[in-house]
Design an enzyme around this catalytic site. Structure first.
Site, PDB file in Angstrom:
ATOM      1  N   MET A   1       0.839  -1.203   0.000  1.00 50.38           N
ATOM      2  CA  MET A   1       0.000   0.000   0.000  1.00 50.38           C
ATOM      3  C   MET A   1       0.875   1.255   0.000  1.00 50.38           C
ATOM      4  SD  MET A   1      -3.173  -0.772  -0.247  1.00 50.38           S
ATOM      5  CE  MET A   1      -4.450   0.119   0.614  1.00 50.38           C
ATOM      6  N   CYS A   2       0.593   2.197   0.814  1.00 52.07           N
ATOM      7  CA  CYS A   2       1.184   3.541   0.832  1.00 52.07           C
ATOM      8  C   CYS A   2       0.518   4.403  -0.231  1.00 52.07           C
ATOM      9  CB  CYS A   2       2.694   3.578   0.587  1.00 52.07           C
ATOM     10  SG  CYS A   2       3.662   2.752   1.861  1.00 52.07           S
TER      11      CYS A   2
END
Lengths: 300, 224
Positions: A1-2
């Protein structure tokens, strides 16, 4: 993610609103990375004989004024410092190498997270909206910002492990993805004299580009070489003195979208981070191609 | 025409209204703001217009409905669609029409990588270009590209047809150019007309499976 986001204001009349326009972009990416957040803002360039340093320390009441005064006497320079929550912006007219060495020797707990003429980096553990308010960025004016919301995968949830990571004067990097050869690369970079604060893979990518630029490569050349030497998944957004650049790995499975109007250029992991910008409904919107450098401003 | 404001009512209310409200057959969705999973799982004949840019997985699992996005869409447009039509006036991100079994997807702009990945019968017409690995493991249906195609087009393709008017950066494993016979020109003309995309069918090249991979070899049947 991020989640990663970048905003460059082409219309100079919008620049007093940079911080206000950028906040919803960063906050919208909270669901992609709620454990830490960080931004790089380009504002208030210093004079030609000065350098601006972004410093951070774990203690909220660190005595920054003493650091600045002692630096001024030790390096025989003019020095000023402004504390902003856990960070401080130091401006000094001594050679950068001397300032870096002096801080390292005399204030080993201080992290030097960025330097240049206009770059300021702020990053902390916590939700993006909380981090953003801590550094009083809502009212910030400037030309461009990049930011990151982190969901840690490769290293601990710490302030030091948060993005952006500096890669040289007025250069910094945010990253969505994970590198698979960062341990081997870190060993090679350490042999070349680079120092690391964390086990973070992005710090390795930043150090890699720092070394390439130090060896004389332009940022464009450093990014082109990164395509060869970095293994793994990445969408990078690189902040530069005059704009930002975007690069994706050859597989390009880490999301990215670019949008441009007459007034601004924006990049984000997802379009919803761009949707609140004025005129976004009529923006030219596209997905950046793999292995292709997209840049606004000059790539030195 | 009923108007639904996504920011006012939220995604669950929006989609449940489209699923269960039989009061109208025409809906306009305002303020999409790049939200995900807009107009997913529609299962009746209806017209839905999304007034702006949509996020990931827009119009997924569609059956019978006609969905138009007036703008850009994110990853996974019309994923696993069964029937109906999904049209995008702007560009589409990765994996548009992934695994879709039927219906028609029209992207008036460019589609990004992996367009039509594992498509199983859908027709996809792209007015612009497609990115790398498009038509990967495509099993049935037609992928039409009026612009150019990126690297590894049609890698490990089964029985689908891929038509490209412009250049192909490279063909994927076991994908080859096929003869463009009268029957293909006729079928492609009908599809372009249905998609309301102006292009001359005879200017396209056709690509499909060379059927040389392991799973196409009868001699391998004895392995099981």
């Amino acid at each position: 993610m991020c989640g990663i986001v970048g905003l460059y204001l082409k219309n100079t009349q919008l620049r007093p609103q940079l911080g206000a326009l950028f906040e919803p972009m960063l906050v919208e990416m909270k669901s992609r990375g709620p454990d830490s957040a960080g931004v790089a803002i380009y504002r208030d360039p210093v004079q030609a004989n000065q350098t601006k340093y972004s410093l951070a320390h774990d203690h909220a009441n660190y005595d920054w004024q003493s650091l600045s005064s002692a630096l001024a006497s030790a390096c025989q320079c003019q020095s000023s410092i402004t504390q902003i929550d856990s960070h401080a912006i130091l401006i000094a007219d001594a050679p950068e190498r001397n300032v870096r060495d002096w801080i390292k020797q005399n204030h080993p707990g201080v992290r030097l997270v960025g330097s240049g003429a206009s770059l300021e980096i702020f990053k902390e553990v916590g939700l993006p909206e909380d981090v953003y308010s801590r550094f009083n960025l809502q009212n910030a004016s400037g030309s461009h910002m990049i930011g990151h919301t982190r969901m840690a995968t490769e290293s601990a949830v710490t302030t030091a492990g948060s993005h952006p990571f500096a890669t040289g004067a007025d250069l910094c990097l945010v990253h969505n993805g994970s590198l698979s050869n960062h341990n081997r690369l870190r060993e090679q970079l350490e042999k070349a004299g680079l120092e690391f604060q964390t086990e973070n893979d992005t710090e390795v990518a930043a150090a890699y580009m720092t070394l390439k630029i130090r060896e004389g490569a332009s940022l464009r050349q450093a990014l082109e070489q990164a395509l060869v030497d970095l293994d793994g998944f990445y969408t990078f957004c690189v902040g530069t003195e005059t704009g930002f650049a975007v690069l994706r790995d050859p597989i390009a499975c880490k999301h990215a979208v670019l949008a441009e109007t007459d007034d601004w250029v924006a990049m984000a992991t997802e379009y919803r981070a761009i949707a609140t910008l004025p005129g976004s409904e009529h923006a030219n919107i596209w997905e950046p191609k793999p292995q292709t450098i997209y840049a606004w401003g000059e790539l030195q | 025409m009923q108007t639904l404001d996504l920011q006012a009512i939220g995604l669950r209310k929006l989609n449940s209204t489209l699923h269960t409200d039989n009061a109208s057959t025409a809906y306009k969705i305002t303020n999409p703001m790049g939200g995900h999973a807009i107009a997913c799982g529609l299962n009746r004949a209806m017209d839905v217009t999304i007034d702006g840019h949509a996020g990931f997985y827009c119009a997924g699992m569609n059956q019978l409905a006609n969905v138009t996005v007036q703008g850009h869409v994110g990853v996974g447009l019309a994923e696993n669609m069964m029937s109906g039509t999904v049209r995008v006036t702007g560009n589409a991100s990765q994996a548009a029409g992934a695994t879709a079994h039927g219906g028609l997807v029209v992207i008036e702009g460019d589609a990004s990588s992996r367009c039509g990945i594992s498509m199983k019968g859908v027709d996809i017409v792209v007015g612009g270009s497609v990115g790398h690995m498009s038509g990967f493991m495509a099993q049935a249906g037609n992928l039409v590209v009026c612009g150019d195609a990126g690297e590894a087009l049609g890698d490990s393709i089964y029985e689908a047809n891929i038509y490209v008017k412009g250049s192909v950066e490279s063909l994927g494993s076991d994908c080859e150019e096929k003869p463009m016979d009268a029957e293909h020109i006729s079928a492609l003309s009908s599809l372009l007309e249905k998609a309301q995309v102006k292009a001359e069918a005879s200017q396209f090249k056709r690509y499909g499976s060379a059927r040389t991979l392991y799973n196409f070899q009868p001699d391998n049947a004895g392995d099981y």
